[in-house]
Design a protein around this motif. Structure first.
Motif, short mmCIF file in Angstrom:
data_model
loop_
_atom_site.label_atom_id
_atom_site.label_comp_id
_atom_site.label_asym_id
_atom_site.label_seq_id
_atom_site.Cartn_x
_atom_site.Cartn_y
_atom_site.Cartn_z
N PHE A 1 0.85 -1.18 0.00
CA PHE A 1 0.00 0.00 0.00
C PHE A 1 0.90 1.25 0.00
O PHE A 1 1.57 1.53 1.00
CB PHE A 1 -0.91 0.01 1.23
N PRO A 2 0.92 2.00 -1.11
CA PRO A 2 1.91 3.08 -1.23
C PRO A 2 1.67 4.25 -0.28
O PRO A 2 2.59 5.00 0.01
CB PRO A 2 1.75 3.54 -2.69
N HIS A 3 0.44 4.37 0.22
CA HIS A 3 0.13 5.51 1.10
C HIS A 3 0.42 5.21 2.56
O HIS A 3 0.21 6.04 3.42
CB HIS A 3 -1.33 5.90 0.93
N LYS A 4 0.92 4.00 2.82
CA LYS A 4 1.25 3.63 4.20
C LYS A 4 2.75 3.38 4.32
O LYS A 4 3.38 2.91 3.38
CB LYS A 4 0.51 2.32 4.56
N LEU B 1 -2.09 -2.50 8.99
CA LEU B 1 -3.43 -2.12 8.50
C LEU B 1 -4.46 -3.25 8.60
O LEU B 1 -5.54 -3.05 9.16
CB LEU B 1 -3.34 -1.62 7.05
N ALA B 2 -4.12 -4.41 8.07
CA ALA B 2 -5.11 -5.49 8.06
C ALA B 2 -5.46 -5.98 9.48
O ALA B 2 -6.64 -6.10 9.81
CB ALA B 2 -4.66 -6.64 7.18
N THR C 1 -7.67 -3.37 11.00
CA THR C 1 -8.96 -3.16 10.33
C THR C 1 -9.85 -4.40 10.45
O THR C 1 -11.02 -4.30 10.79
CB THR C 1 -8.74 -2.87 8.83
N ARG D 1 3.97 -8.57 5.80
CA ARG D 1 2.59 -8.07 5.90
C ARG D 1 1.59 -9.23 5.93
O ARG D 1 0.65 -9.23 6.73
CB ARG D 1 2.28 -7.16 4.70
N ALA E 1 -5.65 -6.19 -0.52
CA ALA E 1 -6.54 -5.93 0.61
C ALA E 1 -7.44 -7.13 0.85
O ALA E 1 -7.62 -7.58 2.00
CB ALA E 1 -7.38 -4.68 0.33
N GLN F 1 -14.08 -2.25 3.51
CA GLN F 1 -12.84 -1.92 4.23
C GLN F 1 -11.72 -1.56 3.26
O GLN F 1 -10.97 -0.61 3.47
CB GLN F 1 -12.41 -3.10 5.11
N LYS G 1 -9.93 2.00 3.43
CA LYS G 1 -8.57 2.07 3.98
C LYS G 1 -7.48 2.05 2.93
O LYS G 1 -6.36 2.46 3.20
CB LYS G 1 -8.33 0.87 4.93
N VAL G 2 -7.80 1.52 1.76
CA VAL G 2 -6.75 1.34 0.76
C VAL G 2 -7.01 2.18 -0.50
O VAL G 2 -6.15 2.94 -0.94
CB VAL G 2 -6.61 -0.16 0.38
N PRO H 1 -8.06 6.47 0.19
CA PRO H 1 -6.96 7.39 0.51
C PRO H 1 -6.05 7.66 -0.69
O PRO H 1 -5.57 8.78 -0.86
CB PRO H 1 -6.18 6.65 1.61
N GLN H 2 -5.83 6.63 -1.51
CA GLN H 2 -4.98 6.84 -2.68
C GLN H 2 -5.70 7.64 -3.75
O GLN H 2 -5.09 8.45 -4.46
CB GLN H 2 -4.54 5.49 -3.26
#
Ligand SMILES: Nc1ncnc2c1ncn2[C@@H]1O[C@H](COP(=O)(O)OP(=O)(O)O)[C@@H](O)[C@H]1O
Ligand SMILES: [Mg+2]
Lengths: 254, 218
Positions: free
Chosen positions: A102-105, A113-114, A117, A162, B124, B133, B137-138, B141-142
């Motif tokens: 996930f590039p934004h994390k 994250l998982a 969540t 991950r 995800a 979800q 969450k994934v 945001p992007q």
């Protein structure tokens, strides 16, 4: 208890029949390497196992629980809600050819994250677990980096960590080193070998024949949507019985 | 410019800003739902959003404003037999602008979501996330980061388009200026232009900054 059991699995994309009656079983602690020419349905098989693709017909058991069942006409015999399917497949972790971080994390964020969540896991505990896993794949110092700052090999190790952070009992790898520069392949294979040594049940689609020979407990050769041959690495690599296996092995050697 | 004129400008500017922000906020929220409908598997929802976008994007906004203000009350009366009370020019204007923004923005949102690599959904899902979800969450945001430039663009467009609402009697910036310039004082037109330039430039600069901050991971 077998970890994975597949009965008469078929998968078509429209007219194209990609998997034509696949049967196989994976026992606990086994490392099964799947080899075969490109387009033979290896990725599709892995993706059917964790429901990224919906099978056309057949049965899939994960840890003896029936997770997918369609009859010959393609009718869903289970009709499970999404949540239930996810729950049944929670013991499967997957690593993709193209990492898909996930590039934004940050790296740490990718791992956390998982669990946070899906499981609503405790943050402090998840963080400790994530850092421990990063240590295990040799990237403890990269926890706060964003994936784009990492090399391909590092990204794939993060992707492995991950998946492990969800505490799977079975790990699926789809050509985990195919997108890597040759000099980065080794570090990823090392991590996978360690995982195998710890007794993780693994199904690995790979073109790394020396890895398969060294680590696999069983090698499966697929071609044209069938499992053509399977056996120990010695049986398949040194004494292949099927002509198509021989042909394939000759080609990859050159 | 005397003090009375200055105060009129302050007022006009406030009206323009109110029209802009209310329309954009309502429009963006609606846009999200239209985009989700457009991407849903349900054929009816899909068609409704398709027709909506087709009609709004294929007709002039000016006409949409006229219909919202003049035609809607009559249609309402013909259908229900009751008079639509409190149908203000401001409300009709905001309604028309919101519906317009929503149509354009929904397409931007949809293409933004579709531009995210399919591998992100798969990762995800493979980690046990539900579709919702994964979206939250994934994907979102992007997508949001990629939407900052087109959002900023849409905001400045709407800011300028609010001037069309003066035609149904709202005294915003352009109408204020027109009033003062009527006696030949054309400088008020240029002053009006300067106010718009300040507002659109500030908006653009602001969102450029936001994008830089949001984009720190790439
Ligand atoms: N989503 C899809 N839609 C249509 N065809 C697909 C799809 N995914 C895979 N295929 C086709 O299925 C065949 C097997 O693909 P794949 O399982 O990726 O093979 P492998 O991993 O062994 O290279 C290929 O011919 C491929 O083009
Ligand atoms: Mg493949």
């Amino acid at each position: 208890m077998s970890m994975i059991n597949v009965e008469n699995l078929k998968k078509s994309f429209g007219e194209l029949e990609v998997l034509k009656s696949i049967n196989f079983t994976v026992e606990k602690g086994e490392v099964v390497c799947i080899i075969g020419p490109s387009g033979s349905g290896k990725s599709t098989l892995l993706r059917c196992l964790n429901q990224l693709e919906i099978l056309t017909s057949g049965k899939i058991y994960i840890e003896d629980k029936l997770v997918a069942h369609r009859d010959e006409q393609g009718n869903d015999q289970l009709n499970l809600p999404q949540k239930e399917v996810i729950n049944l497949c929670k013991d499967l972790g997957m690593v993709f050819q193209r990492f898909n971080l996930f590039p934004h994390k940050t790296v740490l964020g990718n791992l956390m994250l998982a669990p946070m969540t899906v499981r609503k896991a405790d943050e402090a505990k998840t963080k400790a677990k994530a850092l421990e896993l990063l240590g295990k794949v040799g990237l403890a110092d990269k926890a706060d980096e964003y994936p784009s700052r990492l090399s391909g090999g590092q990204q794939q190790r993060v992707a492995i960590a991950r998946a492990l952070c969800m505490e799977p009992n079975i790990m699926l790898f789809d050509e985990p080193t195919s997108a890597l520069d040759p000099e980065l392949v080794g570090e990823v294979l090392e991590v996978m070998k360690d995982l195998a040594k710890e007794g993780m049940t693994m199904v690995v689609v790979t073109h790394e024949m020396s890895f398969a020979r060294e680590v696999a407990t069983r090698v499966i050769f697929m071609d044209g949507g069938y499992i053509v041959e399977e056996g120990t690495p010695e049986e398949v690599f040194d004494n292949p019985k099927n002509d198509r296996t021989k042909d394939f092995l000759r080609k990859v050697k050159n | 410019m005397n003090q009375q004129q200055f105060m009129a400008y302050v007022e006009g500017t406030m009206i323009t800003l109110q029209l802009t922000f209310i329309s954009v906020i309502l429009g963006f929220i609606l846009a999200f739902f239209v985009a989700v409908m457009r991407m849903s598997k349900n054929k009816i929802l899909k068609s409704i959003s398709w027709v909506y976008v087709w009609v709004i994007r294929g007709t002039p906004m000016f006409l949409q404003i006229l219909i919202a203000y003049f035609a809607v009350p009559i249609i309402y009366r013909n259908m229900t037999g009751q008079v639509l009370s409190n149908w203000s020019a401001f409300g009709a204007g905001v309604g028309a602008l919101s519906l317009n923004t929503a149509a354009y923005t929904s397409e931007v949102i949809r293409s933004g979501i579709e531009s995210i690599d399919k591998g992100q959904w798969e990762a995800a899902q493979a980690l046990g996330m539900t579709k919702a979800q994964a979206m939250l969450k994934v994907i979102a945001p992007q997508t949001l980061k990629r939407l900052i430039p087109p959002f900023s663009n849409e905001l400045t467009t709407i800011m300028k388009d609010t001037s069309l609402i003066s035609t149904i009697g709202i005294t915003e910036l352009v109408k204020t200026s027109k009033g003062f310039a009527a006696s030949g004082a054309i400088r008020f037109y240029f002053f009006c232009g300067a106010v718009y330039l300040v507002m659109t430039t500030l908006t653009t600069v602001f969102f450029d900054k936001v994008e830089k901050i949001a984009g720190k991971y790439e």
